[in-house]
Each structure stands twice: as structure tokens, then as C-alpha cells.
Design an enzyme around this catalytic site. Structure first.
Site, short mmCIF file in Angstrom:
data_model
loop_
_atom_site.label_atom_id
_atom_site.label_comp_id
_atom_site.label_asym_id
_atom_site.label_seq_id
_atom_site.Cartn_x
_atom_site.Cartn_y
_atom_site.Cartn_z
N ASP A 88 16.39 3.34 9.35
CA ASP A 88 17.21 3.27 8.14
C ASP A 88 17.51 4.73 7.77
OD1 ASP A 88 18.21 3.20 5.56
OD2 ASP A 88 16.64 1.90 4.76
N ASN B 167 10.42 9.40 6.67
CA ASN B 167 9.72 9.53 7.95
C ASN B 167 9.56 10.99 8.35
OD1 ASN B 167 11.71 6.74 9.00
ND2 ASN B 167 9.62 6.64 8.25
N HIS C 299 20.75 3.75 12.20
CA HIS C 299 21.82 3.04 11.51
C HIS C 299 21.93 3.41 10.03
CE1 HIS C 299 18.16 0.45 11.54
NE2 HIS C 299 18.43 0.36 10.24
N ARG D 32 -2.84 15.24 28.05
CA ARG D 32 -1.52 14.61 27.90
C ARG D 32 -1.63 13.20 27.33
NH1 ARG D 32 -1.14 17.36 32.91
NH2 ARG D 32 -1.61 15.45 34.08
N CYS E 45 8.36 0.24 12.53
CA CYS E 45 9.62 0.90 12.90
C CYS E 45 9.31 2.19 13.67
CB CYS E 45 10.44 1.21 11.66
SG CYS E 45 11.02 -0.27 10.81
N GLU F 61 2.01 6.94 0.66
CA GLU F 61 2.12 6.03 1.81
C GLU F 61 1.32 6.56 3.00
OE1 GLU F 61 5.62 3.68 4.20
OE2 GLU F 61 5.61 5.87 4.24
N TYR G 86 0.57 -0.55 10.00
CA TYR G 86 0.22 0.80 10.46
C TYR G 86 -1.25 1.18 10.29
CZ TYR G 86 5.29 1.43 10.48
OH TYR G 86 6.64 1.28 10.72
N TRP H 262 6.97 -0.73 -0.37
CA TRP H 262 6.63 -1.94 0.37
C TRP H 262 6.69 -3.19 -0.51
CZ3 TRP H 262 5.68 -2.60 5.57
CH2 TRP H 262 5.56 -1.43 6.33
N ARG I 140 11.85 2.91 16.66
CA ARG I 140 12.74 1.93 17.27
C ARG I 140 13.93 1.63 16.37
NH1 ARG I 140 12.52 -2.92 14.74
NH2 ARG I 140 10.75 -3.21 13.34
N SER I 141 13.70 1.64 15.05
CA SER I 141 14.71 1.25 14.07
C SER I 141 14.69 2.26 12.93
CB SER I 141 14.40 -0.16 13.54
OG SER I 141 15.30 -0.54 12.52
#
Length: 426
Positions: free
Chosen positions: A284, A292, A322, A196, A216, A74, A150, A96, A281-282
Site C-alpha cells: 500500500d 514500512n 500499488h 549468509r 505483507c 507497532e 508477525y 490494525w 509481497r503487497s
């Protein structure tokens, strides 16, 4: 006793699995029940963080077996700028599939109303859909693309300052410039490492409506610092194995002799560390987050190789964190349950006495360090593995992951508990 102490030492080195399982428990204890777009339902918390020192090992969880080749596939797909699942399928990566098939169903129903029943003679089952993408290039080109996800944003972000073509009888043609964020990041790391603005963003608001799934993990930032000469010296010996440096030793005072300075420079020992923080943001947490963590750990290793720096710290900033309701039992299994005295005694006999109680001089509880050397839970972490990258980075001007193979990235000494299966919600 020596074997037991070694076993204890190896387990203590893995803080990542403990932090991850603590996060699972945090969600179970404090999560708010919510519905979600998939219809599965979740329990979630907000605003959590994962931190890992890369010197402790490659961040691949050991409390369940992970599909490392899928993680590599991936990430290479992202880095190639690809958005079509054909590459993933060709490398046996199916994470996917569900999103792509869901988009196919949605579009097919728009083009072929009315739609009745689960399938007709024309719409394909998910299995047939995947097989057709693998074998039919025209079909794959039409239905296998996920939109500007992405890879598109990382390598081919569209510049809004398009170039307008000639005006004649035909409509005006606008040629858009593409911004290669990864190449720009690498250039900045080489030329302005204290900037930066060492960032890559996947949250392109204009493109989100055309994405099968909005990102995500929507952006990441890197940070570098200079290594001291002693840190470079130690890194050359401990990590790179340049034992010739030992011949120089250390001076009595705080300064290294010039010959050591010349040697670490001639050996091209890195001058800086590099850390990476991604924003999500989300999350699993059961199926997605372990991927990840390892994926961004791998990206950090690749960037470090590309610019000759030492991978330092990996940080994940997590938003809606979550567990899907159908993952709760799996999460509890990964956390593990407390072992009874009898179970711990049986573990000791099996692992340290060859399975024969007669060969034990005494029960595990007779040992001074019994509470430490014998696991207290059913899924105690193992030591984290190491990563071996077989690619050679020669400071070339362009970044070319399209030529890399999944097998160019190998795990060393990966030991884990068994796989825990759970259903992916799309």
C-alpha cells in the site's frame, strides 16, 4: 545568501523523499488497474526497490507528516511477540483496528446466523468494539487477537517437532517448541556475522489460514561488513563525539599508531556495519510503505545498538506496488505541483524577507542560484531527522523489548509538510 545556501544544502541531503515521490509518479504513469480483496481497486506496478543510506538521516518522510509514535508502537508490538491489539490501543495506535473488527464481524456472523441488517442488539459497532477491547480483558483475549501474525512468527515460530505428552485416558497432549527468530538472529550476528543465513521469516505457510491478514512484508535479511580502522576512527569522532581521538591525529604513512588502535577498542567503537533488506509481497504505497520504511529503519537501528554495529543501508524489495484508487488524489498532493513564477517569488518573500517585500533587495530571480534555492514544487523535502534511542544495550544475553517504552525512542529535528489524510482499506 548564506541562509539560502544552508537551506539548499539541507534539502539536497534528503534523497529518500524524492525516490518515494518518484515511485508514486511511476505508479500513476505506468500502473495497471486491478481489483483487490478490499473491493476498493488499485493501480499497480511490480518489482520496485527503495534504497536509503542511514548516514543520511532517519528514514521518516518529510513530504507529509508521519505518526512516528505509531510506527514505534507497532514495531515494539512485533518485537514483544504480541498479536493482540490491546497493546496497540493502550498506546493510541489504531492501524490494525479495521482488520481486527473485520475478523470479529466475520466470526460473529458464523456464530449467530442468520445475520440481517448492519447491526443487531448483540454485535457491536466498530467504536464500541474498540472501547470494549480497551476495557474488558476477557473480551480482548477472545476478540482482540489477530492470530499468528508477525510477532508470533518473529519470536514464537512453532517447531513442528512437538513433544508428545503421556498417553492415558485423555487424548495425547502435544507441547510445541517455539523458535525465537529475533534472538537467534542476534546470536548469529554476535558469533557469526558473515553468515549468509541472517534472516527472519514471517511467511509460515501452515499458519497463514489462521492469520487475520497474511504478512505483507514477509521476511528480512541482514548483512554486515568490517569497518576499516580509519572508518572506526572517523565514526568515533563524527558520530560518537569522541574528540579525544583528535589528539592522536594521523601518521604520515598508511598506518595508525598502536595507541589509536587501543583507543578505538577501549571506547568500544563498532567494528562492523549492518544493512537490512526486507521483502514485501503487497505494498500500500501511500499509507503503508512510509510506515514500512521507517519501521525497518528503526529495526535496523535497534539491531545495530544490540550488537554494536553501525547502521548502513536500508533496502526494500517491493512486489505488487500499488495505489488504492481512493488514494490517487492524495498521492498527487504529496508529489506536489509545479510552482508558478509568482508563487516562487511569494515563497521567497515569505521565507527570506520576513514576509515584507520592502525588506528584499530584489526578487528571488535576481539571485545567481535562484533555480536551486527557491522550491520548484509545493512539497519540497526537508532534511531527514535523527533518531535518539535512550535505551542502554549492555550486551545482555537475552533480547527483552517487553520492558521498552515508546518514549525511549525520540526524533530529533523532524520537520515536515502537513498531514495528508487517506482512508485505510481493510
Amino acid at each position: 545568501m548564506l541562509n539560502i545556501m544552508n537551506h539548499l544544502k539541507l534539502r539536497e541531503m534528503n534523497k529518500l523523499d524524492k525516490d518515494y515521490c518518484d515511485l508514486l509518479q511511476d505508479i500513476l504513469d505506468n500502473g495497471t488497474k486491478k481489483m483487490d480483496r478490499t473491493g476498493t481497486g488499485t493501480i499497480s506496478v511490480f518489482g520496485r526497490q527503495i534504497r536509503h543510506k542511514m548516514s543520511d538521516g532517519f528514514p521518516l518522510l518529510t513530504t507529509k507528516k508521519m505518526f512516528f509514535k505509531g510506527i514505534v508502537t507497532e514495531l515494539l508490538w512485533f518485537l514483544r511477540g504480541d498479536t493482540n491489539i490491546k497493546y496497540l490501543l493502550d498506546n493510541n495506535c489504531h492501524i490494525w483496528d479495521g482488520d481486527c473488527y473485520k475478523a470479529y464481524e466475520k466470526e460473529w456472523m458464523k456464530e449467530n446466523p442468520p445475520f440481517s441488517g448492519p447491526y443487531t442488539d448483540k454485535i457491536l459497532s466498530k467504536e464500541d468494539f474498540i472501547n470494549k477491547i480497551k476495557t474488558d480483558d476477557d473480551f480482548a483475549n477472545k476478540w482482540g487477537d489477530l492470530g499468528p501474525v508477525y510477532g508470533k512468527q518473529w519470536r514464537k515460530w512453532r517447531d513442528n517437532n512437538g513433544v508428545v505428552g503421556p498417553i492415558d485416558e485423555n487424548p495425547r497432549i502435544i507441547t510445541w517448541n517455539n523458535i525465537d527468530q529475533i534472538q537467534n538472529l542476534i546470536n548469529d550476528l554476535k558469533n557469526n556475522p558473515d553468515s549468509r543465513r541472517l534472516m527472519v521469516n514471517a511467511w509460515n505457510v501452515a499458519d497463514i489460514p489462521n492469520m487475520t491478514l497474511p504478512p505483507c512484508h514477509f521476511g528480512f535479511q541482514v548483512y554486515t561488513r568490517e569497518l576499516t580502522l580509519k572508518e572506526r576512527f572517523d565514526y568515533g569522532i563524527d558520530i560518537l563525539g569522541y574528540n579525544s581521538l583528535l589528539d592522536y591525529g594521523l601518521m604520515d604513512g598508511p598506518e595508525f599508531p598502536n595507541i589509536v588502535i587501543d583507543s578505538v577498542n577501549e571506547l568500544n567503537i563498532p567494528k562492523r556495519t549492518i544493512s537490512l533488506k526486507w521483502n514485501q509481497r503487497s505494498v500500500d504505497t501511500f499509507l503503508g510503505l512510509p510506515f514500512n520504511i521507517a519501521s525497518y529503519g528503526l529495526l535496523l537501528e535497534i539491531l545495530a545498538k544490540e550488537v554494536n554495529m553501525v547502521p548502513d543501508e536500508l533496502i526494500g524489495d517491493l512486489g505488487d506496488t500499488h495505489l488504492y484508487l481512493n488514494h490517487i488524489d492524495a498521492a498527487k498532493e504529496q508529489i506536489g505541483k509545479k510552482m508558478t513564477t509568482e508563487e516562487r517569488n511569494e515563497w521567497f518573500i515569505k521565507n527570506w524577507c520576513g514576509g515584507n517585500k520592502k525588506d528584499c533587495k530584489g526578487d528571488w530571480k535576481d539571485f545567481e542560484l535562484d533555480q536551486q534555492c527557491v522550491p520548484k514544487r509545493t512539497r519540497e523535502p526537508y532534511r531527514l531527522p535523527k533518531l535518539d534511542i535512550k535505551l542502554h544495550f549492555n550486551n545482555e544475553p537475552s533480547f527483552t523489548p517487553e520492558y521498552w517504552l515508546v518514549d525511549d525512542f525520540q526524533l530529533l529535528n523532524y520537520e515536515s509538510h502537513s498531514t495528508i489524510k487517506a482512508e485505510l482499506s481493510n
